[in-house]
Design a protein around this motif. Structure first.
Motif, PDB file in Angstrom:
ATOM      1  N   THR A  39       0.947  -1.167  -0.062  1.00 29.53           N
ATOM      2  CA  THR A  39      -0.112   0.133   0.116  1.00 29.53           C
ATOM      3  C   THR A  39       0.835   1.160  -0.059  1.00 29.53           C
ATOM      4  O   THR A  39       1.865   1.369   0.860  1.00 29.53           O
ATOM      5  N   GLY A  40       0.517   2.140  -0.867  1.00 26.81           N
ATOM      6  CA  GLY A  40       1.282   3.476  -0.920  1.00 26.81           C
ATOM      7  C   GLY A  40       2.389   3.361  -2.323  1.00 26.81           C
ATOM      8  O   GLY A  40       3.144   4.404  -2.296  1.00 26.81           O
ATOM      9  N   TYR A  41       2.405   2.391  -2.889  1.00 33.84           N
ATOM     10  CA  TYR A  41       3.490   2.339  -3.852  1.00 33.84           C
ATOM     11  C   TYR A  41       2.625   1.991  -5.134  1.00 33.84           C
ATOM     12  O   TYR A  41       1.910   0.960  -5.232  1.00 33.84           O
ATOM     13  N   VAL A  42       3.264   2.350  -6.359  1.00 28.69           N
ATOM     14  CA  VAL A  42       2.330   2.089  -7.468  1.00 28.69           C
ATOM     15  C   VAL A  42       3.031   0.729  -8.079  1.00 28.69           C
ATOM     16  O   VAL A  42       2.143  -0.011  -8.413  1.00 28.69           O
ATOM     17  N   ALA A  43       4.285   0.394  -7.802  1.00 31.46           N
ATOM     18  CA  ALA A  43       4.653  -0.744  -8.512  1.00 31.46           C
ATOM     19  C   ALA A  43       5.402  -1.839  -7.527  1.00 31.46           C
ATOM     20  O   ALA A  43       6.011  -2.853  -8.078  1.00 31.46           O
TER      21      ALA A  43
END
Length: 80
Positions: A39-43
């Motif tokens: 959670t909180g990161y795109v990739a």
């Protein structure tokens, strides 16, 4: 008996137990690894390894929490 005497008696009793009387360690279940989104990161994904029973418990927990949220939100009356 002093503490040292009690410890010696316990040590001798455990050493006298035949190996066949000691219960066998349960066979370890194989680990199943999944890549979970962070959670909180795109990739970004994180590798998480658990047994089949642990994955089932985690899924059941997530499903019951989601069900509780839906039931709570649909059971509330809307005040006008």
């Amino acid at each position: 008996m002093s503490g040292l005497s009690v410890a010696m008696v316990m040590l001798l009793q455990s050493a006298a137990t035949p190996p066949s009387a000691v219960p066998a360690v349960a066979t370890e279940q194989p680990q199943i690894c999944r890549r979970i989104e962070v959670t909180g990161y795109v990739a970004r994904k994180e590798k998480v390894c658990k047994t089949k029973a642990e994955w089932r418990a985690a899924d059941d927990n997530g499903n019951s929490r989601a069900r509780a949220i839906v039931e709570y939100s649909t059971s509330r009356s809307i005040a006008n």
